[in-house]
Design a protein around this motif. Sequence first.
Motif, PDB file in Angstrom:
ATOM      1  N   ARG A 185      43.983 -14.066  22.142  1.00 48.14           N
ATOM      2  CA  ARG A 185      43.475 -12.985  21.273  1.00 48.14           C
ATOM      3  C   ARG A 185      41.691 -11.999  22.436  1.00 48.14           C
ATOM      4  NH1 ARG A 185      41.356 -11.645  14.906  1.00 48.14           N
ATOM      5  NH2 ARG A 185      42.943 -14.046  15.034  1.00 48.14           N
ATOM      6  N   VAL A 186      42.610 -11.319  22.542  1.00 51.95           N
ATOM      7  CA  VAL A 186      41.891 -10.909  24.067  1.00 51.95           C
ATOM      8  C   VAL A 186      41.044  -9.598  23.754  1.00 51.95           C
ATOM      9  CG1 VAL A 186      43.531 -10.970  25.673  1.00 51.95           C
ATOM     10  CG2 VAL A 186      43.823  -9.312  23.774  1.00 51.95           C
ATOM     11  N   ARG A 187      41.121  -9.496  22.205  1.00 49.32           N
ATOM     12  CA  ARG A 187      39.971  -8.375  21.753  1.00 49.32           C
ATOM     13  C   ARG A 187      39.264  -9.353  20.429  1.00 49.32           C
ATOM     14  NH1 ARG A 187      40.255  -4.631  18.457  1.00 49.32           N
ATOM     15  NH2 ARG A 187      42.664  -4.047  18.130  1.00 49.32           N
ATOM     16  N   ALA A 188      37.993  -8.657  19.771  1.00 52.59           N
ATOM     17  CA  ALA A 188      37.400  -9.254  18.693  1.00 52.59           C
ATOM     18  C   ALA A 188      37.087  -8.186  17.615  1.00 52.59           C
ATOM     19  CB  ALA A 188      35.878  -9.603  19.340  1.00 52.59           C
ATOM     20  N   THR A 189      37.606  -8.856  16.601  1.00 47.74           N
ATOM     21  CA  THR A 189      38.136  -8.173  15.521  1.00 47.74           C
ATOM     22  C   THR A 189      37.274  -8.401  14.582  1.00 47.74           C
ATOM     23  OG1 THR A 189      40.042  -9.635  15.109  1.00 47.74           O
ATOM     24  CG2 THR A 189      40.855  -7.855  16.315  1.00 47.74           C
ATOM     25  N   GLU A 190      37.307  -6.822  13.200  1.00 45.76           N
ATOM     26  CA  GLU A 190      36.368  -7.495  11.731  1.00 45.76           C
ATOM     27  C   GLU A 190      37.124  -8.732  10.975  1.00 45.76           C
ATOM     28  OE1 GLU A 190      35.710  -3.909  10.272  1.00 45.76           O
ATOM     29  OE2 GLU A 190      35.831  -2.541  11.870  1.00 45.76           O
ATOM     30  N   GLN A 191      36.588  -9.463   9.938  1.00 42.96           N
ATOM     31  CA  GLN A 191      36.777  -9.703   8.869  1.00 42.96           C
ATOM     32  C   GLN A 191      37.706  -8.941   8.569  1.00 42.96           C
ATOM     33  OE1 GLN A 191      36.791 -12.911   8.637  1.00 42.96           O
ATOM     34  NE2 GLN A 191      35.433 -14.037   9.713  1.00 42.96           N
ATOM     35  N   GLN A 192      39.305  -9.399   8.173  1.00 43.49           N
ATOM     36  CA  GLN A 192      40.318  -8.935   7.224  1.00 43.49           C
ATOM     37  C   GLN A 192      39.853  -8.864   6.096  1.00 43.49           C
ATOM     38  OE1 GLN A 192      42.171  -7.357   9.458  1.00 43.49           O
ATOM     39  NE2 GLN A 192      43.846  -8.515   9.722  1.00 43.49           N
ATOM     40  N   VAL A 193      39.160  -9.955   5.530  1.00 41.13           N
ATOM     41  CA  VAL A 193      38.991  -9.844   4.251  1.00 41.13           C
ATOM     42  C   VAL A 193      38.265  -8.426   3.504  1.00 41.13           C
ATOM     43  CG1 VAL A 193      37.250 -11.330   2.963  1.00 41.13           C
ATOM     44  CG2 VAL A 193      38.691 -12.343   4.325  1.00 41.13           C
ATOM     45  N   GLY A 194      38.607  -8.019   2.785  1.00 41.13           N
ATOM     46  CA  GLY A 194      38.911  -6.640   2.711  1.00 41.13           C
ATOM     47  C   GLY A 194      38.761  -5.785   2.632  1.00 41.13           C
ATOM     48  N   LEU A 195      39.738  -5.528   4.423  1.00 40.76           N
ATOM     49  CA  LEU A 195      40.186  -4.238   4.366  1.00 40.76           C
ATOM     50  C   LEU A 195      41.259  -4.035   3.577  1.00 40.76           C
ATOM     51  CD1 LEU A 195      39.894  -5.350   8.879  1.00 40.76           C
ATOM     52  CD2 LEU A 195      38.493  -3.994   6.507  1.00 40.76           C
ATOM     53  N   SER A 196      41.755  -2.500   3.646  1.00 43.79           N
ATOM     54  CA  SER A 196      43.323  -2.295   3.050  1.00 43.79           C
ATOM     55  C   SER A 196      44.145  -2.775   3.956  1.00 43.79           C
ATOM     56  CB  SER A 196      42.818  -1.156   3.145  1.00 43.79           C
ATOM     57  OG  SER A 196      43.457   0.375   4.431  1.00 43.79           O
ATOM     58  N   ARG A 197      45.529  -2.470   3.708  1.00 43.18           N
ATOM     59  CA  ARG A 197      46.569  -3.274   4.253  1.00 43.18           C
ATOM     60  C   ARG A 197      46.618  -2.348   5.467  1.00 43.18           C
ATOM     61  NH1 ARG A 197      52.189  -4.838   3.684  1.00 43.18           N
ATOM     62  NH2 ARG A 197      51.523  -5.530   1.587  1.00 43.18           N
ATOM     63  N   ALA A 198      46.527  -0.709   5.443  1.00 47.89           N
ATOM     64  CA  ALA A 198      46.833   0.034   6.514  1.00 47.89           C
ATOM     65  C   ALA A 198      45.196  -0.188   7.591  1.00 47.89           C
ATOM     66  CB  ALA A 198      46.002   1.345   6.387  1.00 47.89           C
ATOM     67  N   GLN A 199      44.043  -0.980   7.384  1.00 52.22           N
ATOM     68  CA  GLN A 199      43.338  -0.753   8.138  1.00 52.22           C
ATOM     69  C   GLN A 199      43.417  -2.511   8.558  1.00 52.22           C
ATOM     70  OE1 GLN A 199      40.180  -0.894   5.203  1.00 52.22           O
ATOM     71  NE2 GLN A 199      39.421   0.832   5.413  1.00 52.22           N
ATOM     72  N   ARG A 200      44.399  -3.268   7.766  1.00 53.36           N
ATOM     73  CA  ARG A 200      44.155  -4.827   8.781  1.00 53.36           C
ATOM     74  C   ARG A 200      45.299  -4.260  10.068  1.00 53.36           C
ATOM     75  NH1 ARG A 200      44.096  -9.771   5.262  1.00 53.36           N
ATOM     76  NH2 ARG A 200      42.843  -8.945   3.242  1.00 53.36           N
ATOM     77  N   ALA A 201      46.135  -3.447   9.686  1.00 55.92           N
ATOM     78  CA  ALA A 201      47.154  -2.993  10.676  1.00 55.92           C
ATOM     79  C   ALA A 201      46.875  -2.756  11.805  1.00 55.92           C
ATOM     80  CB  ALA A 201      48.318  -2.266  10.538  1.00 55.92           C
ATOM     81  N   SER A 202      45.400  -1.795  11.742  1.00 58.47           N
ATOM     82  CA  SER A 202      44.616  -1.300  13.195  1.00 58.47           C
ATOM     83  C   SER A 202      43.760  -1.861  13.466  1.00 58.47           C
ATOM     84  CB  SER A 202      43.888   0.397  12.332  1.00 58.47           C
ATOM     85  OG  SER A 202      43.049   0.775  12.838  1.00 58.47           O
ATOM     86  N   ASN A 203      43.272  -2.795  12.416  1.00 58.99           N
ATOM     87  CA  ASN A 203      41.934  -3.994  13.032  1.00 58.99           C
ATOM     88  C   ASN A 203      42.800  -5.268  14.121  1.00 58.99           C
ATOM     89  OD1 ASN A 203      39.246  -5.122  13.307  1.00 58.99           O
ATOM     90  ND2 ASN A 203      40.194  -6.613  11.794  1.00 58.99           N
ATOM     91  N   VAL A 204      44.163  -5.733  14.097  1.00 60.88           N
ATOM     92  CA  VAL A 204      44.659  -6.168  15.009  1.00 60.88           C
ATOM     93  C   VAL A 204      45.495  -6.112  16.124  1.00 60.88           C
ATOM     94  CG1 VAL A 204      44.084  -8.445  13.041  1.00 60.88           C
ATOM     95  CG2 VAL A 204      46.212  -7.259  13.432  1.00 60.88           C
ATOM     96  N   GLN A 205      45.443  -4.311  15.843  1.00 58.71           N
ATOM     97  CA  GLN A 205      46.162  -3.950  16.725  1.00 58.71           C
ATOM     98  C   GLN A 205      46.523  -3.532  18.355  1.00 58.71           C
ATOM     99  OE1 GLN A 205      47.204   0.497  16.367  1.00 58.71           O
ATOM    100  NE2 GLN A 205      48.334   0.280  18.004  1.00 58.71           N
ATOM    101  N   GLY A 206      46.762  -4.495  19.258  1.00 59.07           N
ATOM    102  CA  GLY A 206      46.494  -4.921  20.520  1.00 59.07           C
ATOM    103  C   GLY A 206      45.608  -6.244  20.957  1.00 59.07           C
ATOM    104  N   ALA A 207      45.395  -6.230  19.899  1.00 59.91           N
ATOM    105  CA  ALA A 207      44.169  -7.560  19.689  1.00 59.91           C
ATOM    106  C   ALA A 207      45.487  -9.139  20.864  1.00 59.91           C
ATOM    107  CB  ALA A 207      43.446  -8.076  18.226  1.00 59.91           C
ATOM    108  N   PHE A 208      45.874  -8.952  20.635  1.00 63.13           N
ATOM    109  CA  PHE A 208      46.854 -10.802  20.689  1.00 63.13           C
ATOM    110  C   PHE A 208      47.681  -9.887  22.079  1.00 63.13           C
ATOM    111  CE2 PHE A 208      46.128 -10.898  16.305  1.00 63.13           C
ATOM    112  CZ  PHE A 208      45.490 -11.881  16.252  1.00 63.13           C
ATOM    113  N   GLN A 209      48.029 -11.242  22.879  1.00 60.48           N
ATOM    114  CA  GLN A 209      48.594 -11.175  25.174  1.00 60.48           C
ATOM    115  C   GLN A 209      49.260 -12.265  25.000  1.00 60.48           C
ATOM    116  OE1 GLN A 209      46.779 -10.271  28.450  1.00 60.48           O
ATOM    117  NE2 GLN A 209      47.236  -7.895  27.672  1.00 60.48           N
ATOM    118  N   VAL A 210      50.089 -12.241  25.364  1.00 63.93           N
ATOM    119  CA  VAL A 210      50.610 -13.908  26.693  1.00 63.93           C
ATOM    120  C   VAL A 210      49.512 -13.564  28.140  1.00 63.93           C
ATOM    121  CG1 VAL A 210      52.390 -15.094  26.993  1.00 63.93           C
ATOM    122  CG2 VAL A 210      52.373 -14.178  24.966  1.00 63.93           C
TER     123      VAL A 210
END
Length: 267
Positions: A185-210
């Motif tokens: 996980r290359v980027r710190a993200t907000e907790q997903q709890v309480g976020l809408s479906r669209a907000q959850r997707a935006s929150n983790v976009q680009g957050a993971f990497q091999v």
Amino acid sequence: MDGMIAPIGAARIRAALGALRGGLAHAAKLALDIALPTLCISCREPVDGEGVCAACWGKLSFIERPYCPKLGIPFVYDPGPELLSMEAIAAPPAYARARAAVRYDDAARTLVHALKYQDRTDLAPIMGRWMARAGRELLDGADMLVPVPLHWQRGFSRRYNQSGALARVIARHSGTRLHGSALRRVRATEQQVGLSRAQRASNVQGAFQVSADRLQDVQGRCIVLVDDVLTTGATVDACARALLRAKAAEVSVLVFARVVDAPRAPI
């Protein structure tokens, strides 16, 4: 001849000491079990053996067939093989299949929150065994298990990754190799709890990497991602996309619990 006696005698002494230590350890465990009976992993009431008491077991809602072959969402009736849920058709995920042991209800939430936030790592063995059972068809063809990673800052504050704890148990029971460092996980993200479906997707976009030094481990492999809960699927979808960009052959998802809004009928 005399030179052989000392080594043989020493070996016998070591064996005797080993047996004594084993006997003392068994006696100590027995005494501890008598003094401190095994408790239910959920309500902490005394229970025979390992697991949950009858009352808490009855509250868990295990997911069994029939369910959507892609998302693992339970159906209200058996439509026959390969018929998909509305969710799988309307918004196909990047991962191939998902399976969960239980529905995410009050009983499952108690276990997940205890493991995740209350240092109850003693819950991982039984939760992981249930997951290994639920994901048997995924694990049979898998090359490796990859837990959903925490960002290092959250991992430092929490001290352990609950997904990694579950993945270690699944690896022992399935024989599937665990590769805990394949995904970062290359980027710190907000907790997903309480976020809408669209907000959850935006929150983790680009957050993971091999990582570049892990690409060869991933390329051409069938991978099972492990996490504790699947809600909208945004996190595991982002993880799957990162692994597929690294040329993984296939990515499936195995979680302890998944959110099921209402009984589903296939279309």
